[in-house]
Each structure stands twice: as structure tokens, then as C-alpha cells.
Enzyme design. Sequence first.
Site, short mmCIF file in Angstrom:
data_model
loop_
_atom_site.label_atom_id
_atom_site.label_comp_id
_atom_site.label_asym_id
_atom_site.label_seq_id
_atom_site.Cartn_x
_atom_site.Cartn_y
_atom_site.Cartn_z
N GLU A 60 0.82 -1.21 0.00
CA GLU A 60 0.00 0.00 0.00
C GLU A 60 0.86 1.26 0.00
O GLU A 60 0.59 2.21 -0.75
CB GLU A 60 -0.94 0.00 1.21
CG GLU A 60 -1.70 1.29 1.44
CD GLU A 60 -2.66 1.66 0.32
OE1 GLU A 60 -3.19 2.78 0.35
OE2 GLU A 60 -2.86 0.83 -0.59
N HIS B 128 2.61 1.90 -3.29
CA HIS B 128 1.63 2.48 -4.23
C HIS B 128 1.47 3.97 -4.00
O HIS B 128 1.41 4.75 -4.97
CB HIS B 128 0.29 1.75 -4.07
CG HIS B 128 -0.77 2.26 -4.99
ND1 HIS B 128 -1.94 2.84 -4.53
CD2 HIS B 128 -0.85 2.30 -6.34
CE1 HIS B 128 -2.68 3.21 -5.56
NE2 HIS B 128 -2.05 2.89 -6.66
N HIS C 97 -11.86 5.46 -8.62
CA HIS C 97 -10.40 5.61 -8.53
C HIS C 97 -9.72 4.86 -9.67
O HIS C 97 -8.76 5.36 -10.28
CB HIS C 97 -9.93 5.07 -7.17
CG HIS C 97 -8.49 5.36 -6.88
ND1 HIS C 97 -7.94 6.62 -6.96
CD2 HIS C 97 -7.47 4.54 -6.50
CE1 HIS C 97 -6.66 6.57 -6.64
NE2 HIS C 97 -6.35 5.32 -6.37
N HIS D 16 -21.05 -7.69 -16.90
CA HIS D 16 -19.72 -7.45 -17.48
C HIS D 16 -19.45 -8.43 -18.62
O HIS D 16 -18.88 -8.05 -19.65
CB HIS D 16 -18.67 -7.59 -16.38
CG HIS D 16 -17.27 -7.32 -16.86
ND1 HIS D 16 -16.87 -6.10 -17.36
CD2 HIS D 16 -16.16 -8.11 -16.91
CE1 HIS D 16 -15.59 -6.14 -17.68
NE2 HIS D 16 -15.14 -7.36 -17.43
N HIS E 164 -5.26 -8.17 -17.19
CA HIS E 164 -6.57 -7.76 -17.71
C HIS E 164 -6.76 -6.26 -17.52
O HIS E 164 -7.26 -5.57 -18.42
CB HIS E 164 -7.67 -8.54 -16.99
CG HIS E 164 -8.98 -8.54 -17.71
ND1 HIS E 164 -9.15 -9.04 -18.97
CD2 HIS E 164 -10.21 -8.09 -17.33
CE1 HIS E 164 -10.41 -8.92 -19.35
NE2 HIS E 164 -11.08 -8.33 -18.36
#
Length: 390
Positions: free
Chosen positions: A113, A116, A184, A295, A353
Site C-alpha cells: 500500500e 503504491h 479511482h 460485465h 486484464h
Amino acid sequence: MNTLQPAYDLSPLLQVMLMGALVASGPLLWWWLRHRGSNPQGRLQALTLVTLFLTFDLVLFGAFTRLTDSGLGCPDWPGCYGHASPLGAQAPIAQAQQAMPTGPVTHGKAWVEMVHRYLATGVGALIVVQLALAWRRRREMRRQGRRGPGLGWPVLTLLWVCLQGAFGALTVTMKLFPAIVTLHLAGGLILLVLLAVQVARNGLAEGTLRPVSVSSGLYLLTAAAALLLTAQVLLGGWVSTNYAVLACSSFPQCQGQWWPEMDWTGGFELWRPLGQLANGEQLTFAALTAIHVAHRLAAGVVLLCLGALSWRLWQVPALRGQARWLAALLLLQALTGLSNVVLGWPLVAAVAHTGGAAALALVLTRVLTLSSPRGAYSSSVSLSASRLSA
């Protein structure tokens, strides 16, 4: 300990910003050494390309952070338990990990975290330098009596990265609220698009790229494909942030049925906590199934549209490179999407992906920026010529 930690603790903000500046210093040093002899427009283009590359890496690392359940590895913002790194927060992290060994807070997840956050701050620093360089270039050209480049796109990019940072903070403080996390993710792709537009426009200004005349139908098809891709990215983010990938573990059927039980109302109730409905009830498996199937159905539409676009672009010699990229990325998306379902959401395929979706957005952005519908082509050529003469 975790529940008592305040959501915001700004005491380590300056140190986190310094860590971001340190992250940005390496790419900036490389850029300066490699391009210090280039012309000002070439230096600006090189810095924009570096920023675009690192932003793409940031999007991938953001997917890795989300997919490894590291988004709450540090339950406060901008630091970690009030410290600039997990090194200063070893005691509270250890206590949280001892209480829940596979919970949201562990030493490994805390580092993921915070790395990032450092990378995101570093990208923000690069965008500030990019804007400063564009402003300096504009000022120098105006002193020479020439029209300098506009600052609209660099300013918009800086404002957007600030907004994206705010969504990053809300992702943590609102405890992975699905709508916020999805926005986000979408915001990261929009940041990529803003940088990609500048790369293409800088290339047109330099003369290294030329506008391409296309039919109005092809231009509209490209724009429609971009809108469909945007909708599919939002659906994909909704699947991921609600952990609905494994609601269907077979293909082409789902749960051994062509149309399983689904709760569309619950699945697409947008403003609610993770795993719950707005009224506090648990999100049902039927709701997760509806999210997944939506989706999957939309993926078929997007695949057909982008496949047709790839074929049409191939017929334009100047856009055959983009047509090849589009076809290859479509194949990647189909393979990684399928493997996410039948192989139980493997981490590599899931990150790939997300990366494929980001790359598709870059290809479509480049095509739209370089393309001029017939009738507007002459004005585009005149505009490019005036930029070069300036």
C-alpha cells in the site's frame, strides 16, 4: 488497534511527499541526462512519454494492490499509523496481524500500500515538472514574439492527478467503498488518456506525427468504441471492487446455467458499503452474479465493436499499426478475462486484464487524436503547419 486509528493523520504528509520526490528523481535524472541536448519541444515530449510510462506502471501496481487485498494495509492516510513508512509502524501492524493473520493489515500488505502511495506521489511530481516545462516553453516563445503552446492539457492533467489523489485517500478512509474504488480505477485510466493526448499533440507540433484523414463514419465508430470501452471499464471495476469475478466459474455458462438467478437491483445499487446493501443487509450471491453477467454480456458487445474497428483501421495505411495493437490487445483481453473465470482469478491474469484495458484506452486515444474526419483534414494540416512555423 486498527479500529481506533484515525482515518486521516497528516503528520507524515511532508515525509511522504519527499518519498514521492525521491521516486520521481530517478526518472527525471535519466530524462535530463538523455535529452539535455534536445530542443525544448523534444525535451517536453520525452518527459511526457516518461510520465505516461510510469503512470501506466502505476495503474498496474494499483491493480496489484487491489487484487492482493492490500488497499487497507495502512488504515489511515497519507501515512501508515501516523508514520511515513511501515518501518515506523511495526508495532501496530504486528498487533493487527496477530489478531487477524490473513486480515487487511499485515506487514506485506502495508508495504504494498505505501509503495503504491509513493509511486502515485512520484507521478504527481513528474506532472508538476511537466507543467513547469510547458509553461517555461510558452514564456520563452512569447518573448520571441511567437505563439507558444497552450497550457490547457498540462493544467487539466495536474488538476486531475490531484483529484485522483483525493479518491485514493477516500478509498482508504471509506474502507474500500465500491463506488469510490471503481471511480479511482477509472480516474487512473483518465489520467493515462490525458497524458496520451499530450504525447500525440506534441508529436503533431514537432512534425514527427501527421494528422490522418479518415471518413466521418470511421471517426464516429472510433468514438463509439471509446465510449463502449469506458462503460466496460466501469463494469469491470464494479466486478473487481465487489469481488464478483468468482460468481461464475465456468464459460460460456454460469453456474451450469445460461441464465442463473440474479438480483440486478441489489447488484447495481451503487452507493453502499462493501458487501452490503444500503439498508445494511448482506449483498446476496445473486447480486454478485448479476454484476458478473453484466460485465460478461457487455464484453461481447465491446469485442464485436473493437474487432470491427480494427478491421476498418487496417484499411487506412497510416493507422495499420494501431489496428494491429487493437487486435492483439483484444485477444489478450479475451484470454485473460476467460482465465480469470475458469482458473479462479489468478493474480497475473487479473493484473494483465487491467493493463490490457488501459492499453486499449491508449490506442483509441491515439487514433482519435491523430484522426481528422474528411472536411476537417485541411484545417488540421494548416494548424500543424502553423505550429511548426512557430
